[in-house]
Design a protein around this motif. Structure first.
Motif, PDB file in Angstrom:
ATOM      1  N   UNK A 161      20.976  86.507  49.548  1.00 35.24           N
ATOM      2  CA  UNK A 161      21.882  85.372  49.045  1.00 35.24           C
ATOM      3  C   UNK A 161      21.768  85.251  47.529  1.00 35.24           C
ATOM      4  N   UNK A 162      22.763  85.856  46.684  1.00 38.55           N
ATOM      5  CA  UNK A 162      22.679  85.765  45.318  1.00 38.55           C
ATOM      6  C   UNK A 162      23.160  84.580  44.609  1.00 38.55           C
ATOM      7  N   UNK A 163      22.428  83.804  43.870  1.00 38.31           N
ATOM      8  CA  UNK A 163      22.822  82.492  43.304  1.00 38.31           C
ATOM      9  C   UNK A 163      23.226  82.979  41.686  1.00 38.31           C
ATOM     10  N   UNK A 164      24.441  82.212  41.317  1.00 39.93           N
ATOM     11  CA  UNK A 164      25.024  82.586  40.023  1.00 39.93           C
ATOM     12  C   UNK A 164      23.987  82.209  38.628  1.00 39.93           C
ATOM     13  N   UNK A 165      22.991  81.356  39.129  1.00 39.51           N
ATOM     14  CA  UNK A 165      22.066  81.223  37.938  1.00 39.51           C
ATOM     15  C   UNK A 165      21.605  82.298  37.549  1.00 39.51           C
ATOM     16  N   UNK A 166      21.397  82.812  36.086  1.00 39.24           N
ATOM     17  CA  UNK A 166      20.748  83.938  35.438  1.00 39.24           C
ATOM     18  C   UNK A 166      19.457  83.800  34.846  1.00 39.24           C
ATOM     19  N   UNK A 167      18.664  84.825  35.083  1.00 32.96           N
ATOM     20  CA  UNK A 167      17.327  84.831  34.387  1.00 32.96           C
ATOM     21  C   UNK A 167      17.620  86.055  33.721  1.00 32.96           C
ATOM     22  N   UNK A 168      17.521  85.665  32.185  1.00 35.68           N
ATOM     23  CA  UNK A 168      17.630  86.877  31.242  1.00 35.68           C
ATOM     24  C   UNK A 168      16.494  87.920  31.301  1.00 35.68           C
ATOM     25  N   UNK A 169      16.344  88.803  30.505  1.00 34.33           N
ATOM     26  CA  UNK A 169      15.405  89.809  30.306  1.00 34.33           C
ATOM     27  C   UNK A 169      14.211  89.081  29.502  1.00 34.33           C
ATOM     28  N   UNK A 170      13.228  89.420  29.779  1.00 29.64           N
ATOM     29  CA  UNK A 170      12.063  88.738  29.026  1.00 29.64           C
ATOM     30  C   UNK A 170      12.029  88.922  27.533  1.00 29.64           C
ATOM     31  N   UNK A 171      12.118  87.765  26.824  1.00 27.38           N
ATOM     32  CA  UNK A 171      11.902  88.054  25.289  1.00 27.38           C
ATOM     33  C   UNK A 171      11.083  87.324  24.455  1.00 27.38           C
ATOM     34  N   UNK A 172      11.152  87.105  23.510  1.00 29.70           N
ATOM     35  CA  UNK A 172      10.242  86.574  22.584  1.00 29.70           C
ATOM     36  C   UNK A 172      10.047  85.080  22.799  1.00 29.70           C
ATOM     37  N   UNK A 173      10.981  84.638  23.254  1.00 29.58           N
ATOM     38  CA  UNK A 173      10.780  82.911  23.557  1.00 29.58           C
ATOM     39  C   UNK A 173      10.204  82.863  24.976  1.00 29.58           C
ATOM     40  N   UNK A 174      10.031  83.568  25.690  1.00 27.94           N
ATOM     41  CA  UNK A 174       9.520  83.496  27.167  1.00 27.94           C
ATOM     42  C   UNK A 174       8.174  83.277  27.150  1.00 27.94           C
ATOM     43  N   UNK A 175       7.432  82.897  28.306  1.00 27.46           N
ATOM     44  CA  UNK A 175       5.876  82.926  28.537  1.00 27.46           C
ATOM     45  C   UNK A 175       5.523  84.240  28.017  1.00 27.46           C
ATOM     46  N   UNK A 176       4.449  83.838  27.221  1.00 23.28           N
ATOM     47  CA  UNK A 176       3.751  85.224  26.727  1.00 23.28           C
ATOM     48  C   UNK A 176       2.995  85.896  27.865  1.00 23.28           C
TER      49      UNK A 176
END
Length: 555
Positions: free
Chosen positions: A177-192
């Motif tokens: 069951x896929x929800x429309x909320x998106x998780x972007x690829x990990x980047x600079x601003x994400x948790x290190x």
């Protein structure tokens, strides 16, 4: 004909063993996932005839794309969604259980009651990519299925599998069951998030000479797998870009250029500069440090050499606009007895590299207060001394946590005899402890003198008949990435980490608008690093609530 062939589905977060009873699985498995993430399920095959082929056929779901014009007229087109990968799961041995406090039960008097199974046993962990036709090597094998999912509206994507062997076919269904909320690829601003790599071991295991084109290619593969697992920070050990010339450490800018270019290509932003020093003579309770290349001591004759190396590196960072990305380490896990030496060494770095933050995994606390920019205690020490670290955070300092051969017991870590949910909760923890902004583990692929299938202990010399278990590491501790033939393999524990950090993106997003809701949800499944839900079904319920809430935020 073998009429005992069975194929059943298991949640990817459920421990799976070669002797798992097939009937404990199911023919239908349903999970929920966010858009732009990965969904997976494990498949246990039993009753196989060695030497005979297993075939895996898939009927993919329909991909729905909503095209909205300026007049808000929607058109829909349907295309098969074939974006999946199939892996053979390889089992790894657990020769001894992790200890009640640290290392293994071989080194401790107490039995650790918080393990998923009593050793010895083997457990499926390594994901080796395979084709849809596989030769059975034994009576049992396991597969891992992974697919990339996304949607523009909430929908169920249904995968149907037909697994055949020796004239018998079994039908299985995997629904996401896929929800429309998106998780972007990990980047600079994400948790290190950083896993350390032993780059010399990479060269050895892959038969790729250090700094050869083959080595750079394999190095990039490790980084790509790390990035897939949401790693956005990497350790570049000092011996990768310094070399001795006439007895003096000199920066090799060409090598560093090449590695930075690979980081940029992969999309990993943060860099931890490798440690300049270690304990003198590698004695755990040493009060002096020695520099990596020449073994000159601090205090002693090493201060000027450290200054010169720092100046070379700082000039490079300034020239290449890397000062904001670079966090520098001096010496790993300083103790109180090393505090004066550690403080002196860090001060040299700060003088020669102004503005560069200092990060080290730390055991000492009060004796080195004011020295570090980034504290990094183990998860259990953060719990125990939280007031100290909160005070340091209030002064503008930063907090990571790390795990290694400890904590064990009931604490979250990533040993093979622990629930995979513990890796998921390491991703949820920063949503509860908002001062924590990074997670570090030494064992991305830090195997040194370790056999690929024997991860609980260093292999002794072939003529050594006096081996003991005193220094043995907990099973799985040195690696969550594994060397294959010209490729790198993931693990079930790396995948569990990824899932937890995907969840963290949504938890932090909702926290900005409804912190009370996030606090209430977390309390149902995770209270402390040693107090959390261990039932995968309950986690899946909590994750569905998270996805529903995150999707509501889009309306």
């Amino acid at each position: 004909m073998n009429d005992c062939f069975e194929a059943t589905l298991f949640d990817e977060l459920t421990p799976l063993y070669p002797d798992t009873e097939p009937q404990t699985g199911s023919t239908l498995h349903v999970i929920a996932a966010a858009s732009n993430t990965y969904a997976g399920v494990h498949i246990l095959l039993s009753g196989l005839t060695p030497g005979k082929c297993v075939t895996f056929e898939t009927t993919p779901p329909t991909r729905k794309t909503i095209l909205t014009s300026e007049s808000q007229i929607a058109a829909e087109r349907s295309l098969p969604d074939y974006r999946y990968k199939l892996f053979e799961l390889l089992p790894l041995p657990v020769e001894a259980n992790s200890g009640a406090v640290t290392r293994t039960e071989w080194t401790e008097p107490d039995v650790n009651p918080y393990v998923i199974r009593r050793a010895p046993f083997t457990i499926y962990d390594v994901l080796r990519p395979c084709t849809n036709v596989i030769t059975a090597q034994g009576a049992v094998m396991a597969l891992a299925f992974r697919c990339k999912v996304d949607t523009q509206q909430r929908e169920v994507k249904k995968w149907e599998f037909v697994v055949s062997h020796n004239g018998i076919s079994r039908k299985l269904t995997f629904e996401v069951e896929v929800f429309p909320t998106i998780v972007p690829e990990a980047g600079r601003s994400d948790h290190k998030y950083i896993n350390w790599f032993n780059c010399k071991a990479i060269a050895t295991y892959h038969h790729a000479p250090l700094f050869s084109e083959e080595w750079y290619h394999i190095f990039e593969q490790y980084l790509r797998l790390g990035k897939y697992g949401r790693q956005n920070m990497v350790l570049l050990s000092l011996d990768l870009y310094f070399e001795l010339q006439n007895g003096t450490p000199c920066l090799n800018e060409e090598r560093l250029d090449r590695m930075i270019a690979i980081l940029d290509k992969v999309g990993i932003y943060w860099i931890e500069g490798g440690h300049f020093a270690r304990r003198k003579d590698r004695h755990w309770e040493a009060t002096q440090a020695e520099l990596l290349f020449t073994c000159k001591t601090i205090p002693g004759d090493g201060e000027q050499e450290l200054t010169d190396m720092c100046r070379q590196l700082y000039a490079y960072l300034k020239k290449n606009n890397l000062t904001e990305r670079w966090l520098q380490s001096f010496l790993d896990e300083p103790l109180d007895g090393l505090a004066n030496t550690y403080t002196a060494g860090v001060q040299i770095i700060k003088n020669a590299m102004p503005g560069i933050s200092i990060l080290d995994a730390t055991i000492a606390r009060e004796t080195i207060a004011g020295t570090l920019n980034y504290w990094c205690p183990t998860a259990n020490k953060y719990e125990k001394y939280r007031s100290f670290f909160d005070e340091r955070h209030a002064l503008g300092e930063h907090i990571f946590v790390y795990t290694c051969l400890e904590p064990t017991g009931n604490f979250c870590n990533r040993m093979l005899d622990q629930e995979k949910l513990r890796q998921v909760w390491l991703g949820w923890a920063p949503a509860l402890y908002e001062n924590i902004e990074g997670y570090l583990h030494w064992g991305g692929m830090s195997m040194d003198r370790l056999d690929f299938y024997r991860l609980s202990a260093p292999l002794s010399d072939i003529t050594d008949y006096e081996s003991n278990h005193r220094s043995r590491l907990p099973a799985g501790d040195p690696a969550i990435m594994f060397p294959g033939f010209h490729e790198v393999y993931s693990s079930t524990r790396l995948e569990a980490h990824r899932i937890g950090f995907e969840d963290l993106v949504l938890l932090e997003r909702i926290k900005t608008t409804d912190p009370a809701w996030v606090e209430k949800l977390i309390a149902t499944v995770f209270r402390r690093y040693d107090d959390y839900e261990k039932d995968v079904v309950q986690y899946r319920k909590a994750r569905r609530c998270l996805l529903e809430k995150a999707s509501e935020e889009l309306r």
